[in-house]
Motif scaffolding. Structure first.
Motif, PDB file in Angstrom:
ATOM      1  N   GLU A 173     -10.187  -1.650   3.421  1.00  0.00           N
ATOM      2  CA  GLU A 173     -10.993  -0.533   2.937  1.00  0.00           C
ATOM      3  C   GLU A 173     -10.219   0.779   2.931  1.00  0.00           C
ATOM      4  N   PHE A 174      -8.943   0.702   2.619  1.00  0.00           N
ATOM      5  CA  PHE A 174      -8.164   1.915   2.420  1.00  0.00           C
ATOM      6  C   PHE A 174      -7.164   1.662   1.302  1.00  0.00           C
ATOM      7  N   GLU A 175      -6.728   2.718   0.679  1.00  0.00           N
ATOM      8  CA  GLU A 175      -5.911   2.614  -0.520  1.00  0.00           C
ATOM      9  C   GLU A 175      -4.463   2.269  -0.190  1.00  0.00           C
ATOM     10  N   THR A 176      -3.967   1.249  -0.881  1.00  0.00           N
ATOM     11  CA  THR A 176      -2.558   0.863  -0.785  1.00  0.00           C
ATOM     12  C   THR A 176      -2.061   0.597  -2.201  1.00  0.00           C
ATOM     13  N   PRO A 177      -0.752   0.591  -2.411  1.00  0.00           N
ATOM     14  CA  PRO A 177      -0.229   0.279  -3.749  1.00  0.00           C
ATOM     15  C   PRO A 177      -0.709  -1.090  -4.230  1.00  0.00           C
ATOM     16  N   LYS A 178      -0.969  -1.198  -5.521  1.00  0.00           N
ATOM     17  CA  LYS A 178      -1.491  -2.434  -6.128  1.00  0.00           C
ATOM     18  C   LYS A 178      -0.616  -3.652  -5.805  1.00  0.00           C
ATOM     19  N   GLU A 179       0.700  -3.460  -5.749  1.00  0.00           N
ATOM     20  CA  GLU A 179       1.610  -4.579  -5.484  1.00  0.00           C
ATOM     21  C   GLU A 179       1.455  -5.129  -4.055  1.00  0.00           C
ATOM     22  N   MET A 180       0.707  -4.427  -3.216  1.00  0.00           N
ATOM     23  CA  MET A 180       0.463  -4.877  -1.844  1.00  0.00           C
ATOM     24  C   MET A 180      -0.788  -5.743  -1.720  1.00  0.00           C
ATOM     25  N   ASP A 181      -1.580  -5.848  -2.781  1.00  0.00           N
ATOM     26  CA  ASP A 181      -2.888  -6.503  -2.712  1.00  0.00           C
ATOM     27  C   ASP A 181      -2.863  -7.895  -2.092  1.00  0.00           C
ATOM     28  N   GLU A 182      -1.874  -8.715  -2.393  1.00  0.00           N
ATOM     29  CA  GLU A 182      -1.834 -10.093  -1.907  1.00  0.00           C
ATOM     30  C   GLU A 182      -1.078 -10.249  -0.596  1.00  0.00           C
ATOM     31  N   ARG A 183      -0.476  -9.186  -0.115  1.00  0.00           N
ATOM     32  CA  ARG A 183       0.265  -9.266   1.148  1.00  0.00           C
ATOM     33  C   ARG A 183      -0.689  -9.248   2.337  1.00  0.00           C
ATOM     34  N   VAL A 184      -0.246  -9.827   3.423  1.00  0.00           N
ATOM     35  CA  VAL A 184      -1.063  -9.939   4.627  1.00  0.00           C
ATOM     36  C   VAL A 184      -1.062  -8.609   5.387  1.00  0.00           C
ATOM     37  N   MET A 185      -2.261  -8.049   5.549  1.00  0.00           N
ATOM     38  CA  MET A 185      -2.396  -6.862   6.383  1.00  0.00           C
ATOM     39  C   MET A 185      -2.489  -7.272   7.849  1.00  0.00           C
ATOM     40  N   HIS A 186      -3.220  -8.361   8.107  1.00  0.00           N
ATOM     41  CA  HIS A 186      -3.355  -8.864   9.473  1.00  0.00           C
ATOM     42  C   HIS A 186      -3.841 -10.302   9.428  1.00  0.00           C
ATOM     43  N   ALA A 187      -3.252 -11.126  10.272  1.00  0.00           N
ATOM     44  CA  ALA A 187      -3.712 -12.505  10.444  1.00  0.00           C
ATOM     45  C   ALA A 187      -3.404 -12.931  11.869  1.00  0.00           C
ATOM     46  N   GLN A 188      -4.093 -13.959  12.300  1.00  0.00           N
ATOM     47  CA  GLN A 188      -3.863 -14.523  13.615  1.00  0.00           C
ATOM     48  C   GLN A 188      -3.587 -16.013  13.465  1.00  0.00           C
ATOM     49  N   PHE A 189      -2.729 -16.528  14.343  1.00  0.00           N
ATOM     50  CA  PHE A 189      -2.414 -17.954  14.369  1.00  0.00           C
ATOM     51  C   PHE A 189      -2.761 -18.487  15.748  1.00  0.00           C
ATOM     52  N   LYS A 190      -3.454 -19.657  15.770  1.00  0.00           N
ATOM     53  CA  LYS A 190      -3.885 -20.227  17.046  1.00  0.00           C
ATOM     54  C   LYS A 190      -3.683 -21.735  17.043  1.00  0.00           C
TER      55      LYS A 190
END
Length: 136
Positions: free
Chosen positions: A40-57
């Motif tokens: 819910e904040f503005e980032t460059p369009k080319e960033m849309d598919e990149r991972v902002m945050h994920a967890q691995f368990k």
């Protein structure tokens, strides 16, 4: 502190690929994955598919992952190593075999002077994994 520190891995745009790789190695789950495009904040369009945050368990193994906002801003390599304490000789052998397939073996799987079976492997994403099984 409530519990041990949680490793956080940052990648240069290939976090999803790395997470898929770790799923194959450890047979764990990717949880709470959010891309920059879903944020819910503005980032460059080319960033849309990149991972902002994920967890691995996977059982007691837990770490967090994200992509860097700018290309090539992350220097991967010797600045982090993750230690996996295995429950059996079979488990350490399995992880070692999977990691060495596409990785670089830094220390072969071997018996150690501290009463463990141990190996060190750098994966294709520059992360060093220390595998340890303390023998009974």
């Amino acid at each position: 502190m409530k519990h041990q520190a949680t490793p956080y891995l940052t990648f240069n745009g290939n976090a999803k690929e790395a997470l898929d790789y770790y799923k194959q190695i450890f047979h764990g789950d990717v949880i709470n994955l959010q891309t920059f495009g879903e944020a819910e904040f503005e980032t460059p369009k080319e960033m849309d598919e990149r991972v902002m945050h994920a967890q691995f368990k996977k059982d007691a193994l837990f770490f967090m992952v994200s992509d860097s906002i700018t290309d090539q801003s992350v220097k991967t390599g010797s600045h982090i190593a993750l230690v996996i304490e295995c429950d059996s000789a079979d488990e350490i052998q399995t992880y070692y075999d999977r990691l060495k397939e596409d990785g670089n073996v830094l220390m072969e799987l071997q018996d150690t002077f501290w009463g463990a079976i141990y190996a060190k492997v750098k994966d294709p994403y520059g992360i060093t994994w220390d595998l340890n099984y303390t023998k009974e």
